[in-house]
Design a protein around this motif. Structure first.
Motif, PDB file in Angstrom:
ATOM      1  N   GLU A  71      -6.852   2.562   6.291  1.00 21.49           N
ATOM      2  CA  GLU A  71      -7.287   2.837   4.781  1.00 21.49           C
ATOM      3  C   GLU A  71      -7.260   1.587   3.939  1.00 21.49           C
ATOM      4  O   GLU A  71      -6.490   0.775   4.269  1.00 21.49           O
ATOM      5  CB  GLU A  71      -6.285   3.938   4.091  1.00 21.49           C
ATOM      6  CG  GLU A  71      -6.527   5.163   5.019  1.00 21.49           C
ATOM      7  CD  GLU A  71      -5.450   6.484   4.524  1.00 21.49           C
ATOM      8  OE1 GLU A  71      -5.333   7.321   4.742  1.00 21.49           O
ATOM      9  OE2 GLU A  71      -4.520   5.784   3.739  1.00 21.49           O
ATOM     10  N   LYS A  72      -8.295   1.484   3.101  1.00 18.68           N
ATOM     11  CA  LYS A  72      -8.392   0.424   2.287  1.00 18.68           C
ATOM     12  C   LYS A  72      -8.178   0.890   0.539  1.00 18.68           C
ATOM     13  O   LYS A  72      -8.623   1.971   0.583  1.00 18.68           O
ATOM     14  CB  LYS A  72      -9.581  -0.302   2.594  1.00 18.68           C
ATOM     15  CG  LYS A  72      -9.805  -0.825   4.080  1.00 18.68           C
ATOM     16  CD  LYS A  72     -10.802  -1.673   4.179  1.00 18.68           C
ATOM     17  CE  LYS A  72     -10.999  -2.294   5.663  1.00 18.68           C
ATOM     18  NZ  LYS A  72      -9.788  -3.329   5.837  1.00 18.68           N
ATOM     19  N   ARG A  73      -7.843   0.024  -0.251  1.00 19.68           N
ATOM     20  CA  ARG A  73      -7.985   0.297  -1.394  1.00 19.68           C
ATOM     21  C   ARG A  73      -7.766  -1.332  -2.045  1.00 19.68           C
ATOM     22  O   ARG A  73      -6.992  -2.075  -1.608  1.00 19.68           O
ATOM     23  CB  ARG A  73      -6.788   1.130  -1.961  1.00 19.68           C
ATOM     24  CG  ARG A  73      -6.493   1.322  -3.396  1.00 19.68           C
ATOM     25  CD  ARG A  73      -7.510   2.165  -3.923  1.00 19.68           C
ATOM     26  NE  ARG A  73      -7.345   3.471  -3.433  1.00 19.68           N
ATOM     27  CZ  ARG A  73      -6.761   4.604  -3.820  1.00 19.68           C
ATOM     28  NH1 ARG A  73      -5.964   4.237  -5.014  1.00 19.68           N
ATOM     29  NH2 ARG A  73      -6.639   5.517  -3.302  1.00 19.68           N
ATOM     30  N   THR A  74      -8.444  -1.443  -3.129  1.00 15.46           N
ATOM     31  CA  THR A  74      -8.441  -2.679  -3.874  1.00 15.46           C
ATOM     32  C   THR A  74      -6.993  -3.068  -4.349  1.00 15.46           C
ATOM     33  O   THR A  74      -6.350  -2.167  -5.034  1.00 15.46           O
ATOM     34  CB  THR A  74      -9.545  -2.588  -5.041  1.00 15.46           C
ATOM     35  OG1 THR A  74     -10.656  -2.439  -4.584  1.00 15.46           O
ATOM     36  CG2 THR A  74      -9.478  -4.109  -5.997  1.00 15.46           C
ATOM     37  N   VAL A 123       0.176   4.838  -1.250  1.00 10.75           N
ATOM     38  CA  VAL A 123      -1.135   5.307  -1.417  1.00 10.75           C
ATOM     39  C   VAL A 123      -1.995   4.880  -0.095  1.00 10.75           C
ATOM     40  O   VAL A 123      -2.924   5.944  -0.106  1.00 10.75           O
ATOM     41  CB  VAL A 123      -1.612   4.019  -2.422  1.00 10.75           C
ATOM     42  CG1 VAL A 123      -3.390   4.534  -2.814  1.00 10.75           C
ATOM     43  CG2 VAL A 123      -0.919   4.351  -3.828  1.00 10.75           C
ATOM     44  N   ILE A 124      -1.999   4.045   0.786  1.00  8.83           N
ATOM     45  CA  ILE A 124      -2.732   3.786   1.912  1.00  8.83           C
ATOM     46  C   ILE A 124      -1.981   3.684   3.249  1.00  8.83           C
ATOM     47  O   ILE A 124      -0.646   3.161   2.878  1.00  8.83           O
ATOM     48  CB  ILE A 124      -3.738   2.779   1.912  1.00  8.83           C
ATOM     49  CG1 ILE A 124      -2.945   1.347   1.595  1.00  8.83           C
ATOM     50  CG2 ILE A 124      -4.730   2.983   0.668  1.00  8.83           C
ATOM     51  CD1 ILE A 124      -3.852   0.165   1.447  1.00  8.83           C
ATOM     52  N   GLY A 130       0.725  -1.189  -0.210  1.00 11.46           N
ATOM     53  CA  GLY A 130       0.069   0.120  -0.015  1.00 11.46           C
ATOM     54  C   GLY A 130       0.645   1.328   0.040  1.00 11.46           C
ATOM     55  O   GLY A 130       0.267   2.176  -0.573  1.00 11.46           O
TER      56      GLY A 130
END
Length: 351
Positions: A256-259, A251-252, A248
């Protein structure tokens, strides 16, 4: 992710607030948590990593030396390391990770920072011990991006016999997401430096990516792999590492979450541990913390962290054997408050 207990969180918040302006003095933290440790060696010079064969520890020092300490007698020697490229010791750089190679007569892998044409880089080399020095015998990997900070540097030989290496983002966060760069990664190679055929990315040493500055790796008895990582503005992480996964950064972070990206197994939220070496024993991870000035215990089944040992300043690395935990302090690195006879190798027995 499991949250910290209110009492423990309050302790961390108060500690973090006190550190915003300066590091706490050794007198401002508890004298000890847990059993009082036994000192095995004193007057080490900014140690970074330790590995062990028989009764002898071999400890890397950032200025380019290896100290060998006999646990039983307490006798030790400091020998220089002869490298073929100039050691860079600025900032957090220097002679960092060290791992003995099994089934050899004192050969080791070492990770160090170097300066080439004004550019800071990192490399992984093979060493052999001679009577009065350690010498570089071959290069396994070099040209890894480096900087004054965020160089990673931990080396471990995994249960599969492969070599795992942590690298930092070299102060360029976007490199952690760049699969054409070795920065901000955990790498996996063979002992001869070649790329394993079963690596997740074909013809690449990259095992996982999206890391900011990972400095610890360990496996449990089932072969699960864990890594510690320095976060940004706190948010230090413990991650369970799986091949090919993206963790991550930048970006995260935190919850926090992100696909397509992994959230950490645990993070410190708004406080800072600055985790370094880690070890595993009986269902818990034991984490050496620099800014946190402690060895933390994280129980995997409950997600509960606690202080296992404190009162000795900055802790750089840990090693576990059946009867106890060994740790090295790191108070002479320019960020700590040295006590007399620092830095030290200590042992604390398990209850």
């Amino acid at each position: 992710m499991k949250k910290l207990s209110y009492t423990l969180m309050l302790f961390f918040i108060l500690a973090a607030c006190s550190q915003k302006e300066q590091e706490p003095s050794r007198s401002e933290v508890p004298a000890s948590a847990g059993e009082v440790p036994v000192v095995i060696a004193e007057n080490l010079s900014v140690p970074w990593s330790m590995t062990k064969k028989g009764s002898t520890f071999h400890i890397s020092e950032r200025n380019g030396a290896i100290v060998s300490v006999d646990q039983e007698s307490g006798e030790w020697t400091r020998l220089p390391v002869n490298l073929t490229k100039n050691l860079f010791t600025g900032g957090e750089g220097g002679f960092l990770g060290l791992e003995l190679i099994p089934n050899t007569d004192l050969e080791a892998l070492a990770y160090h920072t170097y300066d080439e044409n004004g550019k800071v880089l990192n490399r992984l080399v093979r060493l052999k011990k001679e009577e009065d020095r350690w010498i570089e015998t071959s290069v396994l990997l070099e040209g890894i991006p480096g900087a004054r900070i965020h160089n990673g540097g931990r080396i471990k030989i995994g249960p599969d016999g492969k070599v795992f290496i942590t690298t930092g983002d070299a102060s360029v966060p976007e490199l952690a997401q760049d699969l054409n760069s070795l920065a901000g990664k955990i790498l996996r190679i063979e002992l001869d430096g070649t790329i394993p055929e079963d690596n997740p990315i074909s013809n690449s040493p990259i095992y996982s990516y999206g890391h900011r500055n990972p400095q610890g790796m360990v496996w449990d008895e089932k072969g699960n792999m864990y890594a510690s990582e320095h976060g940004s503005s706190a948010h230090d992480e413990l991650n369970q590492i799986e091949p090919g996964k993206n963790y991550g950064w930048p970006v995260i972070q935190g919850d926090e979450k992100r696909t397509g990206m992994e959230t950490p197994l645990f993070h410190t939220d708004g406080v800072t541990w600055a985790p370094s070496g880690i070890a595993h024993n009986n269902g818990s991870l034991y984490i050496a913390a620099l800014r946190g000035e402690a060895v933390y215990q994280y129980v995997l089944s409950s997600g509960k962290p606690d202080i296992f040992q404190t009162g000795h300043g900055r802790i750089r690395d840990v090693l576990i054997e059946k009867d106890g935990l060994f740790f090295i302090t790191n108070n002479l690195d320019g960020r700590g408050t040295p006590a007399e006879k620092d830095d030290q190798l200590m042992k604390v027995r398990f209850d």
